[in-house]
Design an enzyme around this catalytic site. Sequence first.
Site, PDB file in Angstrom:
ATOM      1  N   GLU A  60       1.502  -0.321  -5.013  1.00  0.00           N
ATOM      2  CA  GLU A  60       0.557   0.780  -5.454  1.00  0.00           C
ATOM      3  C   GLU A  60       1.499   1.770  -5.585  1.00  0.00           C
ATOM      4  O   GLU A  60       1.946   2.593  -4.609  1.00  0.00           O
ATOM      5  CB  GLU A  60      -0.552   1.125  -4.433  1.00  0.00           C
ATOM      6  CG  GLU A  60      -1.350   2.236  -4.701  1.00  0.00           C
ATOM      7  CD  GLU A  60      -2.324   2.391  -3.297  1.00  0.00           C
ATOM      8  OE1 GLU A  60      -3.518   2.617  -3.462  1.00  0.00           O
ATOM      9  OE2 GLU A  60      -1.829   2.297  -2.229  1.00  0.00           O
ATOM     10  N   ASP A  75       0.977  -1.271   0.032  1.00  0.00           N
ATOM     11  CA  ASP A  75       0.032  -0.048  -0.019  1.00  0.00           C
ATOM     12  C   ASP A  75       1.081   1.275   0.034  1.00  0.00           C
ATOM     13  O   ASP A  75       1.888   1.336   0.708  1.00  0.00           O
ATOM     14  CB  ASP A  75      -0.920   0.098   1.213  1.00  0.00           C
ATOM     15  CG  ASP A  75      -1.838   1.010   1.315  1.00  0.00           C
ATOM     16  OD1 ASP A  75      -2.728   1.050   0.412  1.00  0.00           O
ATOM     17  OD2 ASP A  75      -1.745   1.883   2.278  1.00  0.00           O
TER      18      ASP A  75
END
Length: 652
Positions: free
Chosen positions: A359, A323
């Site tokens: 990401e 993330d």
Amino acid sequence: MQSPKLGATLLSNGTQFGVWSEHAAAIDLCLFAPDGATEIVRLPMERGLDNVFRAFAEGLGEGALYGFRASGSYAPDHGLWFDESKLLVDPYAKELDRPFVYSPRLSAFGDDTADIVPKARVVGQTLVSVEPPRFRPGGFVYEVAVKPFTILNEDVPSAQRGTVAGLADPSVIAHFKRLGVDAVELMPITAWIDERHLPPLGLSNGWGYNPIAFMALDPRLCPGGLAELRETVASLHAEGIGVILDLVFNHSGESDRYGATLSMRGLDNLGYYRHLAGERGILVNDTGCGNTLSLDHPIAGGLVVDTLAHFVSEAGIDGFRFDLAPVLGREETGFNPNAALFHAIRSHPLLTDRVMIAEPWDIGPGGYQLGNFPDDYLEWNDRARDDMRRFWRGDGHMVGALATVLAGSSPTFGRYGGKRTRSVNFLAAHDGFTLFDLVSHQGKHNEANGEENRDGHNENHSWNNGVEGLTEDVAINAARRRDVKALLATLFAARGTVMLTMGDEGGRSQQGNNNAYCQDNAITWLDWEALDEELVLYSRFLAGLRKRFDVFARADFFTGADGDIAWLSPTGAPMTVGEWEAEDQGQLAMVVRTRDVLKGAATQLAVLFNRGAGPVSFRLPGLLWRELEGGQSGSTFTVPARSVLFAVEEPQ
């Protein structure tokens, strides 16, 4: 980055503890009774030259509960948060006795928190036989939020609904197999805490992107601890399905200076977190969550490497999704694709072959890094997402962008000499609209989040087909289903890795909420009974195409020079410059050379796109082609309005 022996190490005659702090004056080990409430003893820990505080508890065995207390200066303006009244969770904790629960007391200096902070549990090590990953780039990833996925599934035993164990239920595995899923990507399952603004609103974080302990599984999702995860992974592996963990290393749930003191802040705030240059009291907020981990620090970076190795060695995890991943390469001078942490991860013997997915953005300076990660990292491709959406929304001058996505996004992944795509193509993910909401809402509807609809992205490249939100209008619902099918077909026809988020195969809606992290309720829970069977079957068909024809999952870029790909207009002629540049061009044929695994022979596959309001006739080169989902054959095909047609060339 190699960390010293940290955490709790179970030995034959007791347990050895180690915790790092450069700035603490002293650290005590606190041992608790099995009830997790009664503190039995405090043992002073001895500081080593490496700033690791150590203590040995003779005779202490598996299952024992513990925490730390650190003392030193309490001077937040100087980045020092030592408060021995705060019980601190071991950053290397592998199991916790309870979930985290937010309380203002966690932030109040001098308020003892032993009664509300989870205790770490001493656990032994259970190693699995580490095998090559079940998943390879180019496959089909299915994103799953553990609790919302099974909490309403009546085929799953009630005790397992909403848990990691529920993912191994035969009915759930049958759904994965039916769809043709190659790997499930589990949204965070490690221990997290609610953001402090949620409890007063009567809301809670249902996604888990606010972690405290990176290795410890959240007891709400994985009550059986690491053994539960290990058994679920083994069950999925037995069916050929890989498991990818979505991990959050960019920030912690200790938040900004008004947040909780739970673990790393109380142990060594200056070591674990990044601060403004020359301003030790000001936390850097590259994440929008209040703090940013300083992963170029050897201790924080070592925690990342050790966490990844832990999940591979003790659960057999196939890969990881990071993330807000620029933090992995962020140094004082900015993002560095050659950062030491990238090297440390790949040089670890347990991690060298694991699938890594980034990401590639955060909100910090230089935070958008799509295409800039090491060449063995896959990357979420939001440009591809937006271009596919904008093409089908009807935006002008989009046919060239569509072709770029279909071909693997070479301008993004080939600009530094790369020869293959690293794109993870997706239309929707946990963050944003569901796929059905994308074609049902012109704007976001996040009122239930308690922020007057200010939160969440404003530009979603969405459309509503004439009515905002859910409707009983048969024609509008048919148009929405048609658009979802066209979007799905485009996604599965693109070269690279494909990701679909749970329920998008069957038209799941979140009532227009595009920031539903705080909706641990029916807004995010998957209603299995409401899944649109027509869409589910179409998703299965598309996934089957990718397995039958190898062209989509291959990573090398098309060249066009040797006939590997051709871009044709509906007339069957190559696209002209004028057609590529036309504002309203909404038709395109992609003809690719491929291998038909079913027949064991080389062939050609045509993918015909028509976003127009009416049917369009396409002519294909050669004499005999056959539609793969329908009865048309020959060299001319009628493609219905706003749809995609697949045809394979038949041997003469």
